[in-house]
Motif scaffolding. Structure first.
Motif, PDB file in Angstrom:
ATOM      1  N   ALA A  10       0.792  -1.235   0.000  1.00  0.00           N
ATOM      2  CA  ALA A  10       0.000   0.000   0.000  1.00  0.00           C
ATOM      3  C   ALA A  10       0.823   1.282   0.000  1.00  0.00           C
ATOM      4  O   ALA A  10       0.467   2.237  -0.669  1.00  0.00           O
ATOM      5  N   ARG A  63      -6.827   1.670  -4.717  1.00  0.00           N
ATOM      6  CA  ARG A  63      -6.591   3.053  -4.281  1.00  0.00           C
ATOM      7  C   ARG A  63      -7.812   3.622  -3.576  1.00  0.00           C
ATOM      8  O   ARG A  63      -7.699   4.290  -2.555  1.00  0.00           O
ATOM      9  N   LEU A 118      -8.120   1.967  -0.113  1.00  0.00           N
ATOM     10  CA  LEU A 118      -7.118   2.520   0.801  1.00  0.00           C
ATOM     11  C   LEU A 118      -7.423   3.971   1.161  1.00  0.00           C
ATOM     12  O   LEU A 118      -7.282   4.368   2.320  1.00  0.00           O
ATOM     13  N   ALA A 119      -7.855   4.756   0.180  1.00  0.00           N
ATOM     14  CA  ALA A 119      -8.196   6.157   0.447  1.00  0.00           C
ATOM     15  C   ALA A 119      -9.313   6.240   1.474  1.00  0.00           C
ATOM     16  O   ALA A 119      -9.228   7.026   2.432  1.00  0.00           O
ATOM     17  N   LEU A 151      -0.819   7.198  -2.038  1.00  0.00           N
ATOM     18  CA  LEU A 151      -1.452   6.410  -3.095  1.00  0.00           C
ATOM     19  C   LEU A 151      -0.802   6.616  -4.459  1.00  0.00           C
ATOM     20  O   LEU A 151      -1.289   6.099  -5.461  1.00  0.00           O
TER      21      LEU A 151
END
Length: 107
Positions: free
Chosen positions: A19, A58, A61-62, A80
């Protein structure tokens, strides 16, 4: 790659595990012991592609960073792989139909 694991799932797993430094198509292919073209073909056979999977990861994770951390939106964009915060903001808006700051406030 485990036999039961799809190529898509394997790519997702690698991207999530890396990540902080998302690998590119060549690097993921190397981790899966296959060429770039083989990886692209296998993903196509599963009706997806590397960019779609990267965007999914992405976005995941965001959302996690916005919900679970105090990191600034700019720091999240950088984590990212976005060089410009505006590009991250545009992508986040496309994925979630709201700005990152609004998403954080609603979490």
């Amino acid at each position: 790659m485990k036999r039961a694991e799809s190529t898509t799932a394997a790519v997702r797993r690698i991207l999530i595990n890396e990540a902080g430094n998302l690998p590119n198509l060549d690097q993921v292919g190397g981790k899966l012991h296959m060429s770039k073209s083989t990886l692209k073909r296998r993903l196509e056979n599963e009706s997806t592609n590397f960019r779609i999977i990267c965007d999914e990861v992405r976005n995941l994770l965001a959302q996690k960073y916005l919900t679970d951390t105090e990191l600034s939106v700019e720091d999240i964009a950088h984590l990212l792989g976005y060089t410009e915060m505006t590009n991250f903001r545009r992508a986040f808006m496309r994925w979630n139909k709201m700005a990152p700051s609004k998403f954080r406030a609603s979490s």
